[in-house]
Motif scaffolding. Structure first.
Motif, PDB file in Angstrom:
ATOM      1  N   ILE A 177       0.845  -1.194   0.000  1.00  0.00           N
ATOM      2  CA  ILE A 177       0.000   0.000   0.000  1.00  0.00           C
ATOM      3  C   ILE A 177       0.881   1.245   0.000  1.00  0.00           C
ATOM      4  O   ILE A 177       1.747   1.399   0.860  1.00  0.00           O
ATOM      5  N   PHE A 178       0.647   2.121  -0.967  1.00  0.00           N
ATOM      6  CA  PHE A 178       1.521   3.279  -1.147  1.00  0.00           C
ATOM      7  C   PHE A 178       0.802   4.605  -0.938  1.00  0.00           C
ATOM      8  O   PHE A 178       1.297   5.646  -1.336  1.00  0.00           O
ATOM      9  N   GLU A 179      -0.366   4.581  -0.325  1.00  0.00           N
ATOM     10  CA  GLU A 179      -1.054   5.828  -0.028  1.00  0.00           C
ATOM     11  C   GLU A 179      -1.619   5.756   1.379  1.00  0.00           C
ATOM     12  O   GLU A 179      -1.809   4.675   1.938  1.00  0.00           O
ATOM     13  N   THR A 180      -1.868   6.926   1.964  1.00  0.00           N
ATOM     14  CA  THR A 180      -2.353   6.975   3.345  1.00  0.00           C
ATOM     15  C   THR A 180      -3.630   7.800   3.491  1.00  0.00           C
ATOM     16  O   THR A 180      -4.095   8.004   4.608  1.00  0.00           O
ATOM     17  N   THR A 181      -4.203   8.256   2.378  1.00  0.00           N
ATOM     18  CA  THR A 181      -5.399   9.098   2.471  1.00  0.00           C
ATOM     19  C   THR A 181      -6.572   8.352   3.091  1.00  0.00           C
ATOM     20  O   THR A 181      -7.486   8.976   3.636  1.00  0.00           O
ATOM     21  N   TYR A 182      -6.542   7.018   3.007  1.00  0.00           N
ATOM     22  CA  TYR A 182      -7.631   6.227   3.576  1.00  0.00           C
ATOM     23  C   TYR A 182      -7.771   6.452   5.077  1.00  0.00           C
ATOM     24  O   TYR A 182      -8.855   6.271   5.643  1.00  0.00           O
ATOM     25  N   ARG A 183      -6.707   6.866   5.745  1.00  0.00           N
ATOM     26  CA  ARG A 183      -6.772   7.038   7.196  1.00  0.00           C
ATOM     27  C   ARG A 183      -7.714   8.170   7.586  1.00  0.00           C
ATOM     28  O   ARG A 183      -8.238   8.193   8.697  1.00  0.00           O
ATOM     29  N   ARG A 184      -7.951   9.103   6.670  1.00  0.00           N
ATOM     30  CA  ARG A 184      -8.912  10.170   6.945  1.00  0.00           C
ATOM     31  C   ARG A 184     -10.310   9.581   7.135  1.00  0.00           C
ATOM     32  O   ARG A 184     -11.052   9.984   8.040  1.00  0.00           O
ATOM     33  N   VAL A 216     -12.296  -0.849   7.054  1.00  0.00           N
ATOM     34  CA  VAL A 216     -10.864  -1.161   7.102  1.00  0.00           C
ATOM     35  C   VAL A 216     -10.567  -2.366   6.218  1.00  0.00           C
ATOM     36  O   VAL A 216      -9.638  -2.351   5.400  1.00  0.00           O
ATOM     37  N   ARG A 217     -11.365  -3.408   6.373  1.00  0.00           N
ATOM     38  CA  ARG A 217     -11.153  -4.620   5.573  1.00  0.00           C
ATOM     39  C   ARG A 217     -11.271  -4.321   4.082  1.00  0.00           C
ATOM     40  O   ARG A 217     -10.403  -4.708   3.286  1.00  0.00           O
ATOM     41  N   ASP A 218     -12.350  -3.639   3.690  1.00  0.00           N
ATOM     42  CA  ASP A 218     -12.575  -3.366   2.268  1.00  0.00           C
ATOM     43  C   ASP A 218     -11.475  -2.477   1.692  1.00  0.00           C
ATOM     44  O   ASP A 218     -11.027  -2.683   0.555  1.00  0.00           O
ATOM     45  N   THR A 219     -11.046  -1.488   2.469  1.00  0.00           N
ATOM     46  CA  THR A 219      -9.999  -0.580   1.999  1.00  0.00           C
ATOM     47  C   THR A 219      -8.687  -1.324   1.790  1.00  0.00           C
ATOM     48  O   THR A 219      -8.010  -1.147   0.767  1.00  0.00           O
ATOM     49  N   LEU A 220      -8.317  -2.160   2.753  1.00  0.00           N
ATOM     50  CA  LEU A 220      -7.061  -2.899   2.628  1.00  0.00           C
ATOM     51  C   LEU A 220      -7.125  -3.901   1.475  1.00  0.00           C
ATOM     52  O   LEU A 220      -6.123  -4.120   0.785  1.00  0.00           O
ATOM     53  N   MET A 221      -8.286  -4.508   1.251  1.00  0.00           N
ATOM     54  CA  MET A 221      -8.429  -5.415   0.110  1.00  0.00           C
ATOM     55  C   MET A 221      -8.216  -4.661  -1.200  1.00  0.00           C
ATOM     56  O   MET A 221      -7.523  -5.131  -2.106  1.00  0.00           O
ATOM     57  N   THR A 222      -8.805  -3.471  -1.299  1.00  0.00           N
ATOM     58  CA  THR A 222      -8.700  -2.693  -2.535  1.00  0.00           C
ATOM     59  C   THR A 222      -7.285  -2.182  -2.761  1.00  0.00           C
ATOM     60  O   THR A 222      -6.715  -2.337  -3.849  1.00  0.00           O
ATOM     61  N   LEU A 223      -6.687  -1.590  -1.727  1.00  0.00           N
ATOM     62  CA  LEU A 223      -5.384  -0.954  -1.895  1.00  0.00           C
ATOM     63  C   LEU A 223      -4.243  -1.957  -2.027  1.00  0.00           C
ATOM     64  O   LEU A 223      -3.184  -1.617  -2.564  1.00  0.00           O
TER      65      LEU A 223
END
Length: 243
Positions: A177-184, A216-223
């Motif tokens: 994973i190379f982005e962190t915008t999901y943490r918002r 969290v699960r869906d985001t990590l699966m996608t990224l």
């Protein structure tokens, strides 16, 4: 029952498929979708199995291109350790922590709310600095458990976080994973949990935590998806070689 974790059995099955198809170093595996259909398991289990094979050195992951055989993968190989798959861990957290949040709404105190607000402020500060530290995230979840006034539930949440932080598979997943915008968006989820707790609304707090850990699960699966969307190889035909 095999006595092993499910992703280990899936990894073993993928090793067998690689051997049966006589794939060698540099050959590309089919997309996760094809493996999932072939083995009749979820994509999250396939993702965990491929992470294990990557740690073992049997495959190489290339972001946006796919997964390639890096060495001749034996049909049997000892797992690097008895690690918990990251998506299995998230599923457990979703089940446990959603109920904890609902129960916390019954027992939360003004002091608990103030401490949770402070944890959210630390998370906001971490995001503003671009800090990769997840200690504020962990502290928020610990404080939700603490608001139940039940030390056993606090210990359960802390143990789940320890397993996450000590997991080579979790670390390998985040390496993709190379982005962190999901943490918002996760911070927004935490604010919804806090709103449910502050209103002493069990249903709202429970639903907000369930939704958060599902996100969290869906985001990590996608990224962490590495497949090439233009590659529609099915099973192990045709074999794609490089070089």
């Amino acid at each position: 029952m095999t006595g092993r974790r499910q992703y280990q059995d899936v990894a073993q099955a993928i090793r067998g498929l690689i051997a049966d198809a006589r794939l060698g170093e540099g050959d590309r595996l089919p997309p996760e979708r094809g493996l999932s259909e072939r083995l009749n398991v979820s994509r999250s289990l396939v993702r965990e199995a491929l992470i294990l094979l990557e740690i073992e050195g049997a495959v190489e992951v290339r972001k946006g291109s796919g997964v390639y055989v890096s060495v001749a993968a034996p049909e049997t190989a000892a797992p690097v350790r008895d690690d918990i798959g990251p998506f299995e861990l998230l599923q457990a957290r979703q089940l446990v922590e959603a109920e904890i949040a609902g129960f916390a709404a019954r027992n939360v105190t003004k002091s608990d709310i103030l401490h949770l607000r402070e944890a959210l402020e630390r998370e906001r500060a971490d995001l503003a600095r671009g800090d990769a530290d997840y200690s504020g995230d962990r502290e928020f979840h610990r404080l939700v458990a603490q608001a139940t006034q039940n030390s056993v539930l606090v210990d359960m949440v802390e143990e789940l976080w320890r397993k996450r932080e000590q997991s080579p598979m979790w670390a390998k997943l985040h390496n993709r994973i190379f982005e962190t915008t999901y943490r918002r968006s996760w911070l927004d989820d935490h604010e919804a949990v806090l709103a449910g707790l502050q209103a002493r609304n069990e249903g709202a707090a429970r639903a907000a935590m369930w939704r958060h850990l599902g996100n969290v699960r869906d985001t990590l699966m996608t990224l962490s998806d590495v497949d090439d969307p233009s590659f529609d190889g099915y099973l192990f035909e045709p074999v794609t070689r490089t070089g």
